[in-house]
Design a protein around this motif. Structure first.
Motif, mmCIF file in Angstrom:
data_model
loop_
_atom_site.group_PDB
_atom_site.id
_atom_site.type_symbol
_atom_site.label_atom_id
_atom_site.label_comp_id
_atom_site.label_asym_id
_atom_site.label_seq_id
_atom_site.Cartn_x
_atom_site.Cartn_y
_atom_site.Cartn_z
ATOM 1 N N ILE A 124 -61.548 -29.127 -30.105
ATOM 2 C CA ILE A 124 -60.954 -30.388 -30.573
ATOM 3 C C ILE A 124 -62.066 -31.341 -30.988
ATOM 4 C CG2 ILE A 124 -58.928 -30.097 -29.094
ATOM 5 C CD1 ILE A 124 -60.073 -32.212 -27.208
ATOM 6 N N ALA A 125 -61.689 -32.487 -31.549
ATOM 7 C CA ALA A 125 -62.697 -33.466 -31.956
ATOM 8 C C ALA A 125 -63.462 -33.970 -30.732
ATOM 9 C CB ALA A 125 -62.009 -34.638 -32.654
ATOM 10 N N PRO A 126 -64.783 -34.089 -30.843
ATOM 11 C CA PRO A 126 -65.544 -34.658 -29.725
ATOM 12 C C PRO A 126 -64.978 -36.010 -29.277
ATOM 13 C CG PRO A 126 -67.044 -33.742 -31.359
ATOM 14 C CD PRO A 126 -65.666 -33.639 -31.939
ATOM 15 N N GLU A 127 -64.515 -36.819 -30.243
ATOM 16 C CA GLU A 127 -63.938 -38.140 -29.909
ATOM 17 C C GLU A 127 -62.684 -37.984 -29.046
ATOM 18 O OE1 GLU A 127 -64.931 -41.445 -30.996
ATOM 19 O OE2 GLU A 127 -66.686 -40.132 -31.027
ATOM 20 N N ALA A 128 -61.852 -37.026 -29.420
ATOM 21 C CA ALA A 128 -60.614 -36.790 -28.651
ATOM 22 C C ALA A 128 -60.969 -36.317 -27.248
ATOM 23 C CB ALA A 128 -59.741 -35.753 -29.364
ATOM 24 N N ALA A 129 -61.972 -35.445 -27.160
ATOM 25 C CA ALA A 129 -62.395 -34.952 -25.834
ATOM 26 C C ALA A 129 -62.871 -36.126 -24.977
ATOM 27 C CB ALA A 129 -63.500 -33.912 -25.990
ATOM 28 N N ARG A 130 -63.640 -37.044 -25.577
ATOM 29 C CA ARG A 130 -64.156 -38.189 -24.798
ATOM 30 C C ARG A 130 -63.014 -39.079 -24.326
ATOM 31 N NH1 ARG A 130 -68.137 -38.554 -29.283
ATOM 32 N NH2 ARG A 130 -69.663 -36.969 -28.708
ATOM 33 N N LYS A 131 -61.979 -39.199 -25.163
ATOM 34 C CA LYS A 131 -60.815 -40.005 -24.775
ATOM 35 C C LYS A 131 -60.135 -39.391 -23.534
ATOM 36 C CE LYS A 131 -58.095 -41.183 -28.440
ATOM 37 N NZ LYS A 131 -56.836 -41.100 -29.229
ATOM 38 N N VAL A 132 -59.971 -38.075 -23.556
ATOM 39 C CA VAL A 132 -59.315 -37.407 -22.428
ATOM 40 C C VAL A 132 -60.213 -37.471 -21.179
ATOM 41 C CG1 VAL A 132 -58.169 -35.286 -21.661
ATOM 42 C CG2 VAL A 132 -58.084 -35.913 -24.054
ATOM 43 N N HIS A 133 -61.535 -37.337 -21.392
ATOM 44 C CA HIS A 133 -62.480 -37.484 -20.274
ATOM 45 C C HIS A 133 -62.312 -38.856 -19.605
ATOM 46 C CE1 HIS A 133 -65.433 -34.190 -19.940
ATOM 47 N NE2 HIS A 133 -65.339 -34.011 -21.250
ATOM 48 N N ALA A 134 -62.250 -39.902 -20.440
ATOM 49 C CA ALA A 134 -62.180 -41.267 -19.893
ATOM 50 C C ALA A 134 -60.895 -41.450 -19.080
ATOM 51 C CB ALA A 134 -62.254 -42.286 -21.029
ATOM 52 N N ALA A 135 -59.787 -40.926 -19.622
ATOM 53 C CA ALA A 135 -58.507 -41.061 -18.905
ATOM 54 C C ALA A 135 -58.554 -40.282 -17.587
ATOM 55 C CB ALA A 135 -57.373 -40.550 -19.792
ATOM 56 N N ALA A 136 -59.197 -39.123 -17.599
ATOM 57 C CA ALA A 136 -59.289 -38.313 -16.384
ATOM 58 C C ALA A 136 -60.124 -39.041 -15.325
ATOM 59 C CB ALA A 136 -59.906 -36.956 -16.701
ATOM 60 N N ARG A 137 -61.229 -39.614 -15.766
ATOM 61 C CA ARG A 137 -62.133 -40.313 -14.829
ATOM 62 C C ARG A 137 -61.390 -41.461 -14.147
ATOM 63 N NH1 ARG A 137 -66.497 -40.197 -17.921
ATOM 64 N NH2 ARG A 137 -67.228 -38.277 -16.962
ATOM 65 N N GLU A 138 -60.585 -42.163 -14.924
ATOM 66 C CA GLU A 138 -59.801 -43.277 -14.368
ATOM 67 C C GLU A 138 -58.880 -42.807 -13.239
ATOM 68 O OE1 GLU A 138 -57.134 -45.709 -16.953
ATOM 69 O OE2 GLU A 138 -59.081 -46.111 -17.946
ATOM 70 N N ARG A 139 -58.409 -41.577 -13.350
ATOM 71 C CA ARG A 139 -57.474 -41.021 -12.358
ATOM 72 C C ARG A 139 -58.183 -40.284 -11.226
ATOM 73 N NH1 ARG A 139 -52.460 -41.809 -11.551
ATOM 74 N NH2 ARG A 139 -52.324 -39.649 -10.856
ATOM 75 N N GLY A 140 -59.515 -40.186 -11.298
ATOM 76 C CA GLY A 140 -60.246 -39.433 -10.270
ATOM 77 C C GLY A 140 -60.126 -37.930 -10.448
ATOM 78 N N VAL A 141 -59.776 -37.526 -11.673
ATOM 79 C CA VAL A 141 -59.669 -36.093 -11.995
ATOM 80 C C VAL A 141 -60.974 -35.664 -12.668
ATOM 81 C CG1 VAL A 141 -58.496 -34.446 -13.529
ATOM 82 C CG2 VAL A 141 -57.153 -36.084 -12.195
ATOM 83 N N ALA A 142 -61.522 -34.523 -12.229
ATOM 84 C CA ALA A 142 -62.754 -34.017 -12.859
ATOM 85 C C ALA A 142 -62.365 -33.211 -14.081
ATOM 86 C CB ALA A 142 -63.503 -33.131 -11.871
ATOM 87 N N LEU A 143 -63.006 -33.494 -15.224
ATOM 88 C CA LEU A 143 -62.615 -32.782 -16.449
ATOM 89 C C LEU A 143 -63.847 -32.267 -17.180
ATOM 90 C CD1 LEU A 143 -59.731 -33.498 -18.757
ATOM 91 C CD2 LEU A 143 -61.949 -33.409 -19.864
ATOM 92 N N LEU A 144 -63.691 -31.097 -17.755
ATOM 93 C CA LEU A 144 -64.753 -30.515 -18.588
ATOM 94 C C LEU A 144 -64.177 -30.205 -19.955
ATOM 95 C CD1 LEU A 144 -66.130 -27.912 -16.022
ATOM 96 C CD2 LEU A 144 -67.314 -30.001 -16.743
ATOM 97 N N ASP A 145 -64.924 -30.518 -21.020
ATOM 98 C CA ASP A 145 -64.560 -29.917 -22.306
ATOM 99 C C ASP A 145 -65.359 -28.618 -22.355
ATOM 100 O OD1 ASP A 145 -66.624 -32.193 -22.735
ATOM 101 O OD2 ASP A 145 -66.927 -31.047 -24.577
ATOM 102 N N ALA A 146 -64.649 -27.504 -22.541
ATOM 103 C CA ALA A 146 -65.294 -26.195 -22.414
ATOM 104 C C ALA A 146 -64.824 -25.240 -23.505
ATOM 105 C CB ALA A 146 -65.008 -25.611 -21.031
ATOM 106 N N PRO A 147 -65.065 -25.606 -24.782
ATOM 107 C CA PRO A 147 -64.665 -24.694 -25.852
ATOM 108 C C PRO A 147 -65.452 -23.383 -25.788
ATOM 109 C CG PRO A 147 -66.037 -26.444 -26.739
ATOM 110 C CD PRO A 147 -65.765 -26.798 -25.303
ATOM 111 N N VAL A 148 -64.915 -22.385 -26.473
ATOM 112 C CA VAL A 148 -65.476 -21.041 -26.338
ATOM 113 C C VAL A 148 -65.859 -20.450 -27.682
ATOM 114 C CG1 VAL A 148 -64.014 -20.658 -24.333
ATOM 115 C CG2 VAL A 148 -63.271 -19.793 -26.552
#
Ligand code: NAD
Length: 293
Positions: free
Chosen positions: A97-121
């Protein structure tokens, strides 16, 4: 053992989930296409009727969806999974996905205390089936260490590319190279064959010479040269041309953020758009061969 929710069982997600099952992980799975969910439930996974049902009791959520909009709608907003996941859950988001979209999801996860990785293959459907994928990971090193045993069940090379979104940046760089190589290989195959060469002989000469590249090693675009390649199966399976066009679009956006010029990627994008216009978007991306014959 870690309870995993796996969401998105397409060309890549299905074999990846299978390898987690083989490694002994309990898996609850969901896809919009019911038949793939049933295929995996026949192999030991628990079938879920929705993404929300899949994440119930999950310590880890893995997703493998087509594009940014699918990932954003799965995770973000009041109805999104991040609003429901308990703090401490680990999310491994493997879509390109777009790096920007990944950063958006990262930020939302951090707010919730959820650990998130963008891990494309990288590695294609063959790599997904064989468990030899390369993972390009963005996010915190600590989260990567938690994810490592699961990534190792699906892949061979695991790289920490850098902070949030870095995995996606690495992935678009890689796929731009892949597209350009595929197009250059297809162009040369057509030229050689039109000038009297046997396609298999030409493919082998180039593979062993300075033109050698991944597409000549594993994914020749000329039908019949490589039995296991999508080109020999009517360009079915594999990596859809429309997804490659998406990745080339992401590469152009990524380049333009910093005023970089990516002319090879731009040309590759235009050629893939042409294929999409010809109605070949659902075929494997090696169908670009047909532009040259
Ligand atoms: P695909 O279209 O075959 O699979 C995507 C799956 O996601 C489909 O089964 C679809 O039904 C499902 N889906 C979409 N929205 C959903 C939702 N909201 N909930 C549940 N399921 C949903 O695509 P693919 O080839 O498996 O690729 C997946 C990702 O991996 C893409 O981002 C692609 O760019 C990337 N990728 C693909 C390859 C490849 O060789 N195919 C290689 C590397 C990376």
């Amino acid at each position: 053992m870690t309870q995993i929710a796996f969401i998105g069982l397409g060309h890549m997600g299905l074999p990846m989930a299978r390898n987690l099952l083989k490694a002994g992980y309990p898996l609850k799975v969901f896809d919009l296409v019911r038949s793939t969910v049933e295929t995996l439930s026949g192999e030991g996974a628990v079938a879920a009727d929705s993404a929300v049902e899949a994440i119930d009791q999950a310590q880890v959520v893995i997703s493998m969806l087509p594009a940014s909009r699918h990932v954003e709608s799965l995770y973000l907003g009041e109805e999104g999974l991040l609003a429901r996941l308990p703090a401490g859950t680990l999310v491994i988001e493997c879509s390109t996905i777009a790096p920007e979209a990944a950063r958006k999801v990262h930020a939302a996860a951090r707010e919730r205390g959820v650990a998130l990785l963008d891990a494309p293959v990288s590695g294609g459907t063959g790599g997904a089936a064989a468990g030899t994928l390369t993972f390009m990971v963005g996010g915190e090193a600590e989260a990567l260490e938690r994810a490592r045993p699961m990534l190792a069940a699906m892949g061979k090379n695991i790289f920490h590319a850098g902070p949030d979104g870095a995995g996606q940046v690495a992935k678009v760089c890689n796929n731009q190279v892949l597209a350009v190589q595929m197009i250059a290989t297809a162009e040369a195959m057509a030229m050689g064959v039109a000038n009297g060469l046997d396609p298999a002989v030409l493919a082998e000469i180039m593979r062993q010479s300075s033109g050698g590249n991944w597409t000549l090693e594993k994914y020749n675009p000329w039908p019949g040269v490589m039995e296991s390649a999508p080109a020999s199966k009517g360009y079915s399976g594999g990596f859809m041309a429309e997804l490659m066009a998406k990745d080339l679009g992401l590469a152009q956006e990524t380049a333009s953020h910093n005023g970089n010029s990516a002319p090879m990627g731009a040309l590759a994008l235009q050629l893939y758009r042409l294929l999409l216009k010809q109605g070949k978007g659902k075929q494997d991306f090696s169908v670009v061969q047909q532009l040259f014959v």
